[in-house]
Design a protein around this motif. Structure first.
Motif, PDB file in Angstrom:
ATOM      1  N   ALA A 107       2.419   8.225  -4.862  1.00  0.00           N
ATOM      2  CA  ALA A 107       2.760   8.487  -3.457  1.00  0.00           C
ATOM      3  C   ALA A 107       3.973   9.397  -3.356  1.00  0.00           C
ATOM      4  CB  ALA A 107       3.024   7.166  -2.735  1.00  0.00           C
ATOM      5  N   GLN A 108       4.957   9.196  -4.227  1.00  0.00           N
ATOM      6  CA  GLN A 108       6.110  10.111  -4.248  1.00  0.00           C
ATOM      7  C   GLN A 108       5.654  11.530  -4.528  1.00  0.00           C
ATOM      8  OE1 GLN A 108       8.734   8.252  -7.221  1.00  0.00           O
ATOM      9  NE2 GLN A 108      10.252   7.975  -5.600  1.00  0.00           N
ATOM     10  N   ARG A 109       4.800  11.673  -5.530  1.00  0.00           N
ATOM     11  CA  ARG A 109       4.367  13.018  -5.914  1.00  0.00           C
ATOM     12  C   ARG A 109       3.617  13.707  -4.779  1.00  0.00           C
ATOM     13  NH1 ARG A 109       0.073  15.680  -8.001  1.00  0.00           N
ATOM     14  NH2 ARG A 109      -1.271  13.862  -7.953  1.00  0.00           N
ATOM     15  N   LEU A 110       2.753  12.960  -4.105  1.00  0.00           N
ATOM     16  CA  LEU A 110       1.935  13.561  -3.055  1.00  0.00           C
ATOM     17  C   LEU A 110       2.751  13.894  -1.812  1.00  0.00           C
ATOM     18  CD1 LEU A 110      -1.290  11.375  -3.317  1.00  0.00           C
ATOM     19  CD2 LEU A 110      -0.969  13.725  -4.125  1.00  0.00           C
ATOM     20  N   LYS A 111       3.705  13.034  -1.462  1.00  0.00           N
ATOM     21  CA  LYS A 111       4.434  13.229  -0.205  1.00  0.00           C
ATOM     22  C   LYS A 111       5.768  13.942  -0.354  1.00  0.00           C
ATOM     23  CE  LYS A 111       2.496   9.403   2.471  1.00  0.00           C
ATOM     24  NZ  LYS A 111       2.806   8.250   3.355  1.00  0.00           N
ATOM     25  N   LEU A 112       6.390  13.837  -1.527  1.00  0.00           N
ATOM     26  CA  LEU A 112       7.759  14.340  -1.660  1.00  0.00           C
ATOM     27  C   LEU A 112       7.917  15.453  -2.674  1.00  0.00           C
ATOM     28  CD1 LEU A 112       9.717  10.956  -1.835  1.00  0.00           C
ATOM     29  CD2 LEU A 112       9.143  12.287   0.202  1.00  0.00           C
ATOM     30  N   SER A 113       7.079  15.441  -3.709  1.00  0.00           N
ATOM     31  CA  SER A 113       7.382  16.271  -4.862  1.00  0.00           C
ATOM     32  C   SER A 113       7.322  17.740  -4.535  1.00  0.00           C
ATOM     33  CB  SER A 113       6.396  15.972  -5.993  1.00  0.00           C
ATOM     34  OG  SER A 113       6.669  16.779  -7.103  1.00  0.00           O
ATOM     35  N   ALA A 114       8.259  18.476  -5.140  1.00  0.00           N
ATOM     36  CA  ALA A 114       8.265  19.935  -5.030  1.00  0.00           C
ATOM     37  C   ALA A 114       7.463  20.571  -6.147  1.00  0.00           C
ATOM     38  CB  ALA A 114       9.702  20.460  -5.080  1.00  0.00           C
ATOM     39  N   ARG A 116       0.871  -1.187   0.000  1.00  0.00           N
ATOM     40  CA  ARG A 116       0.000   0.000   0.000  1.00  0.00           C
ATOM     41  C   ARG A 116       0.903   1.230   0.000  1.00  0.00           C
ATOM     42  NH1 ARG A 116      -5.091  -0.948   2.153  1.00  0.00           N
ATOM     43  NH2 ARG A 116      -5.477   1.234   1.624  1.00  0.00           N
ATOM     44  N   TRP A 117       1.242   1.700  -1.185  1.00  0.00           N
ATOM     45  CA  TRP A 117       2.247   2.763  -1.293  1.00  0.00           C
ATOM     46  C   TRP A 117       1.799   4.066  -0.652  1.00  0.00           C
ATOM     47  CZ3 TRP A 117       6.793   1.134  -1.876  1.00  0.00           C
ATOM     48  CH2 TRP A 117       7.091   0.033  -2.685  1.00  0.00           C
ATOM     49  N   GLU A 118       0.489   4.290  -0.594  1.00  0.00           N
ATOM     50  CA  GLU A 118       0.022   5.527   0.051  1.00  0.00           C
ATOM     51  C   GLU A 118       0.337   5.532   1.540  1.00  0.00           C
ATOM     52  OE1 GLU A 118      -3.432   2.639   0.396  1.00  0.00           O
ATOM     53  OE2 GLU A 118      -1.886   3.157  -1.085  1.00  0.00           O
ATOM     54  N   GLN A 119       0.654   4.354   2.112  1.00  0.00           N
ATOM     55  CA  GLN A 119       0.998   4.268   3.530  1.00  0.00           C
ATOM     56  C   GLN A 119       2.512   4.221   3.758  1.00  0.00           C
ATOM     57  OE1 GLN A 119      -1.084   0.866   5.107  1.00  0.00           O
ATOM     58  NE2 GLN A 119      -3.102   1.624   4.493  1.00  0.00           N
ATOM     59  N   CYS A 120       3.280   4.253   2.687  1.00  0.00           N
ATOM     60  CA  CYS A 120       4.737   4.158   2.794  1.00  0.00           C
ATOM     61  C   CYS A 120       5.295   5.439   3.406  1.00  0.00           C
ATOM     62  CB  CYS A 120       5.343   3.929   1.408  1.00  0.00           C
ATOM     63  SG  CYS A 120       7.125   3.679   1.417  1.00  0.00           S
ATOM     64  N   ASP A 121       6.328   5.319   4.241  1.00  0.00           N
ATOM     65  CA  ASP A 121       6.919   6.513   4.839  1.00  0.00           C
ATOM     66  C   ASP A 121       7.821   7.222   3.828  1.00  0.00           C
ATOM     67  OD1 ASP A 121       9.364   5.167   4.732  1.00  0.00           O
ATOM     68  OD2 ASP A 121       9.336   4.598   6.829  1.00  0.00           O
ATOM     69  N   GLU A 122       8.256   8.419   4.196  1.00  0.00           N
ATOM     70  CA  GLU A 122       9.021   9.246   3.261  1.00  0.00           C
ATOM     71  C   GLU A 122      10.381   8.646   2.951  1.00  0.00           C
ATOM     72  OE1 GLU A 122       9.248  13.354   4.128  1.00  0.00           O
ATOM     73  OE2 GLU A 122       7.077  13.635   4.260  1.00  0.00           O
ATOM     74  N   TYR A 123      11.004   7.965   3.916  1.00  0.00           N
ATOM     75  CA  TYR A 123      12.298   7.369   3.629  1.00  0.00           C
ATOM     76  C   TYR A 123      12.172   6.348   2.496  1.00  0.00           C
ATOM     77  CZ  TYR A 123      16.832   5.166   4.042  1.00  0.00           C
ATOM     78  OH  TYR A 123      18.090   4.692   3.741  1.00  0.00           O
TER      79      TYR A 123
END
Length: 822
Positions: A497-504, A449-456
């Motif tokens: 998930a990367q885009r939502l949590k990390l992307s600038a 469940r990638w939406e639950q993956c932490d930022e690391y």
């Protein structure tokens, strides 16, 4: 860009303080630097080389303190006074961000802007493109008797969507060249520490190549660089443009040995508990000479040895001196042997397990991360971290649950990961990376469940898998790791998930719910596609038609595309693409291209234009769109269409005067293949604005006021009328024609992999060029099935690999959208 996500200025203050603790000597290095700086025609680069632990970073940190004015330089060294450095950067292998060339370039640029006001003005003036974001504060500063100047403070800078080369050029190299052309007569000095650690960057162009490409800069732009003596760094710089010194060889080693002795004597003078342990008859000078003889000039060895002596029971005697370890590796082995008390079971079960993930981590780890990676409760991990604190970097002032941990020096990681040097204490890098990978995989990649993956995990998992792949020993292992890599990065849910949590990047998804009509939403998608995806289509086209030996051409095209993403996803896609190409996994390489297309479908500056229009801020939309009016970036004619589209938005929002301004601006822009699309929008604008006017024939009069003749305005309105509901007989006929059109498009799509040359002369393309495609869809635009057909046709036209026909198809869809009654 939102201030919360734009790239901030890096803060190295805490790092500098930690690395200069108990600093001793090095006057000879500072003298050499001072002499170099006072030679106007001297070489551009001063390179300080030394083995791991020789003190390079401590010297770089001390130089930054001289420049900051927090520590005074030695006497008679005027060139090392306050503000002599314009920018600093410390590379760290344990922090992926600090080895990222994009972060490096933007951070250096911000520091230069804060240090030199004229540079800030040049930087802003030269970078007015809408994809470049500044957060600038202005304030008045007093000068002289009652005078004032306006000072600029650029708080944040983001030059997203560019390759490292482009960012360094636009943010650093080009502004510096322009600054000196304007008559700037100062010196710009940039300090970069641990260049060798920058080599771990996974992309093609890292920090070292960027610095090696500064030959065009004025002579007064100079660099102080530190590095291990590795050829990958030293060979990048022309010997004729380099001076410097070594801490570990020749005369430099002799000076370092003298500094070691001074450091030991200073430690004995400032640490009474250490001095009190000297046995009777053993003088401080005896200890200093013994440490000097075994140290090989390595300060890390000296500091580690003194800490061990302080904590060991019993006095420091002659026998102790004789038993001193030889070199840094032996020091590490002795420390670990004492730690486990010769119980290798304790090492394997207790200590190596906790060291493991820290040795290969891509950034500092929390206690919770360490516990998760080793599969132990935090209550069991914390005591081990405390026992290992001598070899860990962490902030002692923070509560234990908030601390983050890294190995305190890269040399210790290198030692433990080397099976020959570490011997029985060896930690297998393969196992450590696999342990982290397995935590994120769980049962299988399909069930994550990638939406639950932490930022690391979102930030570094792909890098861990790539490293694990590089360490694979068998073809079967390689295949398994490659499969895991593709399963992660080519999974849309992972990238989302990367885009939502990390992307600038700004959130510019084209969501129909955000538009006033479905036609506007489709038009927005069409505009974005026309302006940004031609390169992608070309790359896919070439990938279908080129042979394997021409794969390098495909690689270069896709490299350009992928380099335009500035976020974590871009780097993951780029490095995975290189792996796929090297392995000959062409389908996976195309998957990377497709993923790029999805991620970069909405370029940042275009997002800003549409979002400003949606928010009703048409002045901002006009300002941003002006970039295309003065640029060759958009294909011919699409800039005009963009302005007409914004004018339509303004008209529908009841902003008649703004609609006129935008339409007037569009009328002066070059025409191109989408000209009929633009005219269809113009006719639609005139009809939308007409109810705002008191005139009987408001639409025609509005066009005349815009500069059209009365006859031309009438013809335009007559030729581009809105679609009307069809009578039952016509409705049935057009449903058949639309079905036939879609079957033709489906047939084209089915042939795309094998018959592209044949398609070039196909009836389908002639059909598009002769506007039959547009005519059918425009006439059914008032019907629900027609609007659905337009949406389906958009997906098919986007897959057209030939740019000219693709543009014609998009323009036809635009005309059809403009005919929709909503």
């Amino acid at each position: 860009m939102d201030e919360s996500t734009a790239q901030p200025l890096l803060d190295f203050a805490g790092y500098v303080t930690a690395r200069t603790e108990d600093f001793t000597g090095r006057e000879w290095v500072f003298q050499a630097l001072n002499d170099w700086l006072t030679q106007p025609a001297g070489p551009r680069f001063f390179i300080l080389a030394g083995e791991p632990g020789s003190g390079k970073t401590a010297i770089a940190a001390r130089l930054s303190q001289f420049s900051a004015g927090t520590v005074l330089p030695p006497d008679r060294l005027p060139a090392l006074g306050p503000k002599f450095l314009s920018a600093i950067h410390f590379c760290r292998a344990q922090d992926r961000r600090l080895t990222d060339p994009r972060v490096f370039a933007e951070s250096v640029s911000l520091q230069l802007a804060r240090r030199h006001r004229d540079y800030a003005l040049v930087l802003i003036a030269r970078n007015r493109a809408p994809e470049i974001h500044f957060n600038v504060e202005q304030h008045a500063e007093q000068v002289g008797a009652g005078g004032q100047v306006i000072a600029f403070d650029i708080k944040r800078l983001d030059i997203g969507g560019q390759s490292p080369d482009d960012i360094f050029g636009r943010a650093v190299r080009e502004p510096l060249e322009a600054l000196f052309r304007q008559g700037f007569n100062g010196q710009v000095m940039i300090l970069v520490d641990s260049l060798d650690e920058g080599l771990i960057y996974e992309g093609k162009v890292g920090i070292v190549p960027l610095l090696a490409q500064t030959a065009t800069l004025p002579p007064d732009v100079r660099f102080i660089l530190t590095t291990r003596p590795v050829r990958e760094v030293l060979d990048r710089f022309p010997p004729s443009d380099v001076t410097g010194c070594s801490l570990s060889t020749g005369a430099g080693l002799a000076e370092s040995l003298t500094d070691v002795k001074r450091h030991v004597l200073q430690a004995l003078g400032t640490q009474p508990q250490l001095a009190a342990k000297l046995a009777e008859g053993l003088s401080p000078d005896d200890l200093a000479r013994a440490v000097r003889a075994k140290s090989e000039g390595n300060f890390l060895y000296v500091r580690t040895l003194l800490k061990n002596l302080e904590t060991e029971p019993g006095a420091i005697s002659g026998e102790t001196l004789a038993a001193f370890p030889a070199g840094l590796d032996e020091t590490y082995r002795q420390f670990l042997a004492r730690l486990v008390a010769n119980d290798m079971g304790a090492w394997n079960e207790r200590y190596a397990a906790v060291f493991g993930p820290l040795l290969v981590a891509k950034e500092a780890l929390t206690e919770a991360h360490v516990a998760a990676f080793v599969g132990k409760p935090r209550g069991q991990v914390r005591p081990v971290l405390n026992e290992l604190r001598q070899f860990l970097d962490f902030d002692h002032s923070l509560p234990a649950s908030q601390r983050t941990y890294t190995i305190y020096h890269r040399s210790f990681s290198d030692f433990l990961l080397d099976d020959d040097r570490a011997d029985q204490f060896w930690c297998d890098a393969q196992e450590q990376h696999q342990q982290i990978i397995d935590v994120y995989r769980g049962q299988s990649w399909e069930t994550v469940r990638w939406e639950q993956c932490d930022e690391y995990g979102l930030r570094h998992l792909v890098s861990h898998i790539q490293t694990r792949l590089a360490l694979a020993q068998t073809s079967q292992d390689e295949a398994q790791q490659a499969a895991a890599l593709y399963a992660v990065i080519l999974n849309p849910a992972f990238r989302q998930a990367q885009r939502l949590k990390l992307s600038a990047r700004s959130a510019g998804d084209i969501d129909p719910a955000r538009f006033r009509s479905s036609a506007q939403a489709t038009l927005a998608r069409t505009l974005l596609s026309g302006a940004s995806n031609l390169v992608v289509s070309n790359a896919i086209y070439h990938s279908w038609t080129k042979t394997d030996e021409q794969g390098t051409q495909f690689a270069s095209v896709t490299a350009i595309m992928l380099s335009r993403l500035s976020d974590v996803t871009a780097l993951d896609l780029w490095t995975t693409l290189q792996i796929a190409l090297d392995r000959g996994d062409w389908a996976k390489a195309l998957g990377c291209v497709s993923a790029y297309r999805e991620a970069n479908h909405r370029p940042k500056h275009t997002d800003a234009i549409f979002m400003s229009g949606e928010a009703g801020d048409f002045n901002e939309a006009l300002r941003l769109a002006a970039h295309y009016a003065n640029s060759r970036e958009a294909p011919a004619g699409w800039a005009q269409v963009l302005f007409f589209y914004l004018a339509w938005q303004a008209a529908e929002a009841g902003e008649g005067e703004m609609a006129r301004r935008l339409a007037a601006a569009a009328s002066h822009l070059p025409l191109g293949s989408p000209q009929r699309f633009g005219l269809a929008l113009l006719a639609r604008i005139a009809r939308t604005v007409a109810p705002l006017s008191d005139e009987t024939d408001g639409a025609r009069a509005w066009l005349v006021d815009l500069g059209f003749s009365d006859e031309t305005a009438g013809q335009l309105l007559a030729n581009l009328e809105p679609a009307r509901p069809l009578d039952p007989e016509s409705l049935a006929d057009f449903q058949k024609r639309v079905t036939g059109l879609e079957e033709l498009l489906d047939q084209v799509m089915a042939e795309e992999n094998t018959a592209i040359p044949k398609m070039i002369a196909s009836a389908y393309r002639n059909f598009i060029a002769e506007q039959g495609f547009e005519g059918i869809l425009a006439q059914v635009a008032a019907e629900s099935f027609g609007q659905a057909a337009i949406d389906r046709a958009l997906g098919r036209v986007l897959a057209e690999p030939e740019p000219a026909y693709r543009e014609l198809g998009l323009a036809g869809l635009g005309v059809a959208c403009a005919a929709a009654p909503d």
